[in-house]
Design an enzyme around this catalytic site. Sequence first.
Site, short mmCIF file in Angstrom:
data_model
loop_
_atom_site.label_atom_id
_atom_site.label_comp_id
_atom_site.label_asym_id
_atom_site.label_seq_id
_atom_site.Cartn_x
_atom_site.Cartn_y
_atom_site.Cartn_z
N LYS A 44 21.50 -38.47 33.17
CA LYS A 44 21.75 -38.88 34.76
C LYS A 44 21.89 -37.93 35.74
O LYS A 44 21.99 -38.24 36.82
CB LYS A 44 23.37 -39.76 34.68
CG LYS A 44 23.34 -40.77 33.93
CD LYS A 44 24.73 -41.11 33.58
CE LYS A 44 25.61 -41.59 34.92
NZ LYS A 44 27.02 -42.10 34.28
N LYS A 46 24.13 -35.83 36.15
CA LYS A 46 25.34 -35.29 36.74
C LYS A 46 26.09 -34.20 36.04
O LYS A 46 26.08 -34.14 34.64
CB LYS A 46 26.35 -36.40 36.61
CG LYS A 46 25.88 -37.51 37.67
CD LYS A 46 27.36 -38.77 37.38
CE LYS A 46 27.34 -39.29 39.10
NZ LYS A 46 28.64 -40.29 38.90
N1 C2G Z 1 33.54 -46.27 42.17
C1 C2G Z 1 34.25 -46.90 43.22
N2 C2G Z 1 34.59 -46.30 44.46
C2 C2G Z 1 34.81 -45.04 44.69
C3 C2G Z 1 33.92 -44.24 43.59
C4 C2G Z 1 33.42 -44.82 42.47
O1 C2G Z 1 34.59 -48.05 43.04
N3 C2G Z 1 34.86 -44.60 45.77
C5 C2G Z 1 33.06 -46.90 41.10
C6 C2G Z 1 31.63 -46.75 40.99
O2 C2G Z 1 30.87 -47.81 41.52
C7 C2G Z 1 31.44 -47.03 39.28
C8 C2G Z 1 32.87 -46.60 38.90
O3 C2G Z 1 33.89 -46.45 40.00
O4 C2G Z 1 31.34 -48.39 39.15
C9 C2G Z 1 32.47 -45.33 38.10
O5 C2G Z 1 31.82 -44.39 39.06
P1 C2G Z 1 31.34 -42.74 38.59
O6 C2G Z 1 32.23 -42.23 37.70
O7 C2G Z 1 30.62 -42.42 39.82
O8 C2G Z 1 30.03 -43.56 37.49
P2 C2G Z 1 28.49 -43.62 37.73
O9 C2G Z 1 28.21 -42.18 37.88
O10 C2G Z 1 28.27 -44.58 38.85
O11 C2G Z 1 27.99 -44.33 36.38
O12 C2G Z 1 25.81 -47.03 33.25
C10 C2G Z 1 26.52 -46.97 34.36
C11 C2G Z 1 26.80 -45.52 34.65
O13 C2G Z 1 27.50 -44.95 33.75
C12 C2G Z 1 27.66 -45.47 35.97
#
Ligand code: C2G
Length: 152
Positions: A44, A46
Amino acid sequence: MKIVMTYGTFDLFHIGHLNLLERLAELGDKLIVGVSTDEFNQEKGKQCLYSYQERARIVGALKCVDKVIPENNWQQKQQDIIEHKVDLFGMGNDWQGKFDNLQDLCEVIYLSRTPTISTTQLKLSLAKIDPQTIQKMKQGLDSVLDIVKALE
Ligand code: C2G
């Protein structure tokens, strides 16, 4: 029993993550969270500060989370939804529309993200703390520790 599912990296766990997970948990009886493995996060693009084990343990410790599974790739969602009999799949709306293909298996929703906080923002803020400030913070902590020890 209504089963809800979501996926994420959850590095440097913060209030935005918690808001999302608690809101999803409110929509069903059981919340399953797929936490991205370190290998999948590389895919990803990350770079996490916390390992998969640490991130999975933090998410799994939450009252609102019933089960944590590893998220190894993009393709496993369909199989996971079938295997875990998921009724509702939810993500933050930065993913709006990206998982609509799952609608033939379960309900799909996107909840509004918590504004002004993200793991990236936290990393940038932490990176800006200069060494002198860190030294002062450490001295402050040391004096607090001295007080605590004196009270023991
Ligand atoms: N999120 C949120 N508000 C934020 C930050 C994150 O609602 N200020 C939500 C994101 O939209 C996501 C969840 O928290 O639904 C997890 O965010 P991340 O850890 O950044 O996950 P991500 O990298 O988006 O991975 O297959 C799906 C992926 O694994 C999602």
